[in-house]
Every structure is written in structure tokens, then in C-alpha cells.
Motif scaffolding. Sequence first.
Motif, PDB file in Angstrom:
ATOM      1  N   VAL A  98     -18.166  57.420  49.084  1.00  0.00           N
ATOM      2  CA  VAL A  98     -18.573  58.383  48.068  1.00  0.00           C
ATOM      3  C   VAL A  98     -17.338  59.156  47.615  1.00  0.00           C
ATOM      4  O   VAL A  98     -16.359  59.262  48.355  1.00  0.00           O
ATOM      5  N   GLY A  99     -17.391  59.639  46.387  1.00  0.00           N
ATOM      6  CA  GLY A  99     -16.305  60.453  45.864  1.00  0.00           C
ATOM      7  C   GLY A  99     -15.224  59.697  45.123  1.00  0.00           C
ATOM      8  O   GLY A  99     -14.305  60.307  44.581  1.00  0.00           O
ATOM      9  N   GLY A 100     -15.296  58.368  45.077  1.00  0.00           N
ATOM     10  CA  GLY A 100     -14.293  57.575  44.373  1.00  0.00           C
ATOM     11  C   GLY A 100     -14.554  57.516  42.878  1.00  0.00           C
ATOM     12  O   GLY A 100     -15.563  58.037  42.391  1.00  0.00           O
ATOM     13  N   PRO A 101     -13.676  56.857  42.123  1.00  0.00           N
ATOM     14  CA  PRO A 101     -13.802  56.829  40.664  1.00  0.00           C
ATOM     15  C   PRO A 101     -14.856  55.860  40.118  1.00  0.00           C
ATOM     16  O   PRO A 101     -15.218  55.960  38.951  1.00  0.00           O
ATOM     17  N   LEU A 102     -15.348  54.911  40.924  1.00  0.00           N
ATOM     18  CA  LEU A 102     -16.340  53.939  40.437  1.00  0.00           C
ATOM     19  C   LEU A 102     -17.750  54.385  40.799  1.00  0.00           C
ATOM     20  O   LEU A 102     -18.113  54.433  41.969  1.00  0.00           O
ATOM     21  N   THR A 103     -18.541  54.698  39.788  1.00  0.00           N
ATOM     22  CA  THR A 103     -19.943  55.046  40.028  1.00  0.00           C
ATOM     23  C   THR A 103     -20.698  53.764  40.342  1.00  0.00           C
ATOM     24  O   THR A 103     -20.716  52.838  39.542  1.00  0.00           O
ATOM     25  N   VAL A 104     -21.301  53.701  41.518  1.00  0.00           N
ATOM     26  CA  VAL A 104     -22.075  52.536  41.938  1.00  0.00           C
ATOM     27  C   VAL A 104     -23.492  53.021  42.219  1.00  0.00           C
ATOM     28  O   VAL A 104     -23.701  53.938  43.022  1.00  0.00           O
ATOM     29  N   SER A 105     -24.455  52.409  41.538  1.00  0.00           N
ATOM     30  CA  SER A 105     -25.834  52.881  41.660  1.00  0.00           C
ATOM     31  C   SER A 105     -26.806  51.723  41.535  1.00  0.00           C
ATOM     32  O   SER A 105     -26.460  50.643  41.082  1.00  0.00           O
ATOM     33  N   ASP A 106     -28.023  51.988  41.939  1.00  0.00           N
ATOM     34  CA  ASP A 106     -29.098  51.020  41.767  1.00  0.00           C
ATOM     35  C   ASP A 106     -29.525  51.034  40.302  1.00  0.00           C
ATOM     36  O   ASP A 106     -29.464  52.068  39.636  1.00  0.00           O
ATOM     37  N   GLY A 107     -29.958  49.881  39.804  1.00  0.00           N
ATOM     38  CA  GLY A 107     -30.451  49.812  38.437  1.00  0.00           C
ATOM     39  C   GLY A 107     -31.689  50.666  38.266  1.00  0.00           C
ATOM     40  O   GLY A 107     -32.451  50.879  39.208  1.00  0.00           O
ATOM     41  N   ARG A 108     -31.891  51.151  37.068  1.00  0.00           N
ATOM     42  CA  ARG A 108     -33.020  52.042  36.809  1.00  0.00           C
ATOM     43  C   ARG A 108     -34.129  51.391  35.987  1.00  0.00           C
ATOM     44  O   ARG A 108     -35.134  52.019  35.722  1.00  0.00           O
ATOM     45  N   SER A 109     -33.948  50.138  35.582  1.00  0.00           N
ATOM     46  CA  SER A 109     -34.914  49.555  34.658  1.00  0.00           C
ATOM     47  C   SER A 109     -36.280  49.344  35.294  1.00  0.00           C
ATOM     48  O   SER A 109     -37.292  49.556  34.657  1.00  0.00           O
ATOM     49  N   GLY A 110     -36.324  48.880  36.535  1.00  0.00           N
ATOM     50  CA  GLY A 110     -37.612  48.640  37.177  1.00  0.00           C
ATOM     51  C   GLY A 110     -38.463  47.606  36.462  1.00  0.00           C
ATOM     52  O   GLY A 110     -39.695  47.657  36.526  1.00  0.00           O
ATOM     53  N   HIS A 111     -37.841  46.672  35.767  1.00  0.00           N
ATOM     54  CA  HIS A 111     -38.600  45.678  35.009  1.00  0.00           C
ATOM     55  C   HIS A 111     -39.465  44.854  35.959  1.00  0.00           C
ATOM     56  O   HIS A 111     -38.996  44.382  36.994  1.00  0.00           O
TER      57      HIS A 111
END
Length: 160
Positions: A98-111
Motif C-alpha cells: 500500500v502507498g505506492g504509485p500504482l492504484t490496484v483495485s478490484d473491478g467495480r462493474s459486477g457484470h
Amino acid sequence: MPRSGLPRRDAQLGFSARTLGPSSAPCRQIGGRRTYLARGKMFGGCSSMNAMIYIRGSRADYDGWAAAGATGWGYADVLPYFRRSEDNQRGEDAYHGVGGPLTVSDGRSGHPLAAAFVQAAQQAGHQTNDDFNGETQFGVGRCQLNTVTVASLVASLGGT
């Protein structure tokens, strides 16, 4: 050269997947036909084409490079750099930072088709994998993304 992975913009720029890459060797599983191998020949590279999927690469590849003489390129050598580069929404653990320059996240679409695909693979006997940048890349599941919002991507490309 296309500017982004956004289909609408690529169409405006004359993007054609047929002109961008090689094809495979003949594949017996599809009757000897060749299949197109998509390449990220655009600004942003493969990340633009792959909808900003965040995949680091195989542990075996890094360890193979180290074994072949690429000192400092083993998985254990590069993992700390991956961890420092991430700002992973799931938090910090042995594989993520955490705290680095690359935002890594789960997708939000929920398709619903994404969930149906994973469920069908499970029913066919495939194991699920909730973290393709964790212990193993084997299995089926949803990938994490290296995105903030679509609006921030469009703004970075000079759009409105």
C-alpha cells in the motif's frame, strides 16, 4: 497508433486488431488453424488493450531468468519492488503493498456474465483464484485492475 484501450476512441483512430500482430503456430485443437495474438501496439501498451488488468507475470518466468544468469531477477528479488509500487485496495500482505504509485483495485462493474463465467468454470472442475498476483496464477476468477476511474483515464488522454 491508437491512443487508448477505449473502443470508441480506437474506432475513431482507425484501430484494427487484424493489423497489429502475429498469429500463432497452427493449433491442432482448432483444426490446424492459426489464431490472432493480440499485441498492445498503442499508447499505454498492453495495459490499454487489456482494460488495465494488473498481472505481474509468472514466478517461474522470473526464477527462470535468474537461473539463466539474470542476477537479481528472481521472483524473491523483484517481489519487494512490486509491493512498493502498489497501492492495493485489499491492503498489505506478503504479495501486495500500500502507498505506492500504482492504484490496484478490484473491478467495480459486477457484470453478471463475469460471475456466470467463473461459476461455469468451477462447475467444469477448475479451481478459483481470487488473487492472480498472489501465490499462484492458476485458476479462474476476476482480475484486479490498475485504474482509478474512467474519467481520470480520459482526462489523462486530453479528452473531456
